[in-house]
Design an enzyme around this catalytic site. Structure first.
Site, short mmCIF file in Angstrom:
data_model
loop_
_atom_site.label_atom_id
_atom_site.label_comp_id
_atom_site.label_asym_id
_atom_site.label_seq_id
_atom_site.Cartn_x
_atom_site.Cartn_y
_atom_site.Cartn_z
N SER A 162 0.81 -1.26 0.00
CA SER A 162 0.16 -0.01 0.08
C SER A 162 0.69 1.31 -0.06
CB SER A 162 -0.76 0.06 1.37
OG SER A 162 -1.37 1.42 1.50
N TYR A 187 -2.14 -0.32 10.43
CA TYR A 187 -2.26 -0.52 8.91
C TYR A 187 -0.63 -0.45 8.45
CZ TYR A 187 -3.72 -1.01 4.24
OH TYR A 187 -4.13 -1.33 2.82
N1 LIG Z 1 -8.86 -1.19 -0.95
C1 LIG Z 1 -7.71 -0.02 -1.03
O1 LIG Z 1 -7.99 1.14 -1.15
C2 LIG Z 1 -6.30 -0.73 -0.82
C3 LIG Z 1 -5.21 0.08 -1.12
C4 LIG Z 1 -3.84 -0.34 -0.88
C5 LIG Z 1 -3.78 -1.51 -0.69
N2 LIG Z 1 -4.81 -2.43 -0.44
C6 LIG Z 1 -4.37 -3.95 0.00
O2 LIG Z 1 -4.95 -4.64 -1.19
C7 LIG Z 1 -5.33 -5.95 -0.54
C8 LIG Z 1 -6.75 -6.37 -0.91
O3 LIG Z 1 -7.60 -5.50 -0.22
P1 LIG Z 1 -9.09 -5.17 -0.78
O4 LIG Z 1 -9.44 -3.57 -0.78
O5 LIG Z 1 -9.51 -6.18 -1.80
O6 LIG Z 1 -10.05 -5.55 0.62
P2 LIG Z 1 -11.17 -6.58 0.70
O7 LIG Z 1 -11.71 -6.54 2.14
O8 LIG Z 1 -12.19 -6.36 -0.32
O9 LIG Z 1 -10.51 -7.77 0.61
C9 LIG Z 1 -9.50 -8.90 1.52
C10 LIG Z 1 -9.87 -10.02 1.55
O10 LIG Z 1 -9.20 -10.70 2.40
C11 LIG Z 1 -9.66 -11.81 2.91
N3 LIG Z 1 -8.92 -12.01 4.43
C12 LIG Z 1 -9.12 -11.41 5.57
N4 LIG Z 1 -8.26 -11.94 6.34
C13 LIG Z 1 -7.85 -13.22 5.90
C14 LIG Z 1 -7.36 -14.32 6.65
N5 LIG Z 1 -6.76 -14.16 7.79
N6 LIG Z 1 -6.76 -15.24 5.54
C15 LIG Z 1 -7.38 -15.10 4.41
N7 LIG Z 1 -7.92 -14.18 3.95
C16 LIG Z 1 -8.09 -13.09 4.45
C17 LIG Z 1 -10.98 -11.29 3.31
O11 LIG Z 1 -11.84 -12.29 3.52
C18 LIG Z 1 -11.29 -10.36 1.82
O12 LIG Z 1 -11.71 -11.66 0.86
C19 LIG Z 1 -5.06 -5.86 1.05
O13 LIG Z 1 -3.94 -6.50 1.28
C20 LIG Z 1 -5.01 -4.34 1.30
O14 LIG Z 1 -4.11 -3.98 2.17
C21 LIG Z 1 -6.03 -1.90 -0.50
#
Ligand SMILES: NC(=O)c1ccc[n+]([C@@H]2O[C@H](COP(=O)([O-])OP(=O)(O)OC[C@H]3O[C@@H](n4cnc5c(N)ncnc54)[C@H](O)[C@@H]3O)[C@@H](O)[C@H]2O)c1
Length: 261
Positions: A142, A155
């Site tokens: 991120s 985070y």
């Molecule tokens: N959404 C944003 O703006 C953003 C920005 C930068 C980085 N990210 C990163 O992208 C990645 C995905 O995020 P997203 O936005 O798709 O979020 P999201 O919440 O939609 O998806 C996350 C997924 O991870 C799964 N998960 C959570 N805990 C878990 C565990 N212990 N074991 C296995 N699976 C688990 C959840 O069930 C979910 O399906 C994350 O690492 C997040 O930090 C997101």
């Protein structure tokens, strides 16, 4: 079809960015394994993507913080497919809050999933990739892995740690022909995490309206828009491909110019 018959494991692959990454690899011919703590959704996503792109997929229930479960899942993948070419460490959670009020148990939980979970998955993937003498690991990091995040210490700490882990694994695995990189997306404002939880959490912790949260985060981006799943999957596919064969230990910003280091 850059990934024809390559085996790709995506953690947190049931929904959101993880689902988009699964779809991208499937569209380029990979065998895709969507592993997620939400087993039903992982299976449904894998089935849907397999049917759409005519590739082999598998949906797995997996908690990335459970060392034994990850070990068993990797053994099953190795047994079924004989290899693991790509690990995308995408599973992540976010809990925001003021430091003075932050429950330590919640702070620990964020570190446990985002950092320790990445380590556990990488550890077991590296055992297979070391033997193969090939493989690619990409952590979904991120912009908060490069710069502190307001009232979001757990985070940011977890993501900063992820870059240290990425660089260290890159050094350790280079001799085996395994590349380890991270990508650092900006705010996926139209994605599941923001829509289902972050707009509400940030409005609450920052004491502003949901509309003001959107405006605030858009205004911070030089290119003037939120990050999209395609922005991220384009970079992930490139880094996973042989076109990036001289890249390891990097943490690539995908932030519309918001982060430049
Ligand atoms: N959404 C944003 O703006 C953003 C920005 C930068 C980085 N990210 C990163 O992208 C990645 C995905 O995020 P997203 O936005 O798709 O979020 P999201 O919440 O939609 O998806 C996350 C997924 O991870 C799964 N998960 C959570 N805990 C878990 C565990 N212990 N074991 C296995 N699976 C688990 C959840 O069930 C979910 O399906 C994350 O690492 C997040 O930090 C997101």
């Amino acid at each position: 079809m850059r990934f024809k018959d390559k085996v790709a494991l995506v953690t947190g692959g049931a929904q959101g960015l993880g689902q988009a990454i699964c779809e991208r690899f499937a569209s380029e011919g990979a065998v895709v394994i969507a592993a997620d703590i939400n087993e039903d959704k992982a299976k449904a996503t894998a089935k849907e993507i397999g049917e759409k792109y005519g590739v082999t997929t598998l949906g797995l229930g997996l908690d990335v913080t459970d060392d034994f479960a990850v070990h068993t899942a990797m053994e099953d993948i190795d047994g079924n497919f004989g290899r693991l070419d790509i690990l995308i460490a995408n599973a992540g959670i976010l809990k925001a809050g003021e430091i003075t009020m932050f429950p330590v148990s919640e702070w620990r939980q964020v570190i446990e999933v985002n950092l320790v979970g990445y380590m556990i998955c990488a550890k077991h993937a590296c055992q297979i990739m070391q033997r193969q003498k090939s493989g690619v690991i990409i952590q979904i990091n991120s912009k908060s892995g490069k710069k502190g995040s307001f009232r979001n210490s757990a985070y940011a700490a977890s993501k900063f740690g992820g870059i240290g882990l990425t660089q260290s694994l890159a050094l350790e695995m280079a001799q085996f022909g395994v590349r380890v990189n991270a990508v650092c997306p900006g705010n996926l404002l139209d994605g599941t995490l923001w829509q289902d939880s972050l707009f509400e959490q940030y409005a609450h912790t920052q004491g502003i309206s949901v509309e003001d949260v959107r405006r605030k985060y858009m205004d911070q981006v030089p290119l003037g828009r939120g990050c999209t799943y395609d922005d991220v999957t384009n970079a992930v596919a490139f880094i996973a491909s042989d076109e990036a064969s001289y890249m390891t230990g990097q943490a690539i910003n995908i932030t519309g110019g918001q982060e430049m280091r």
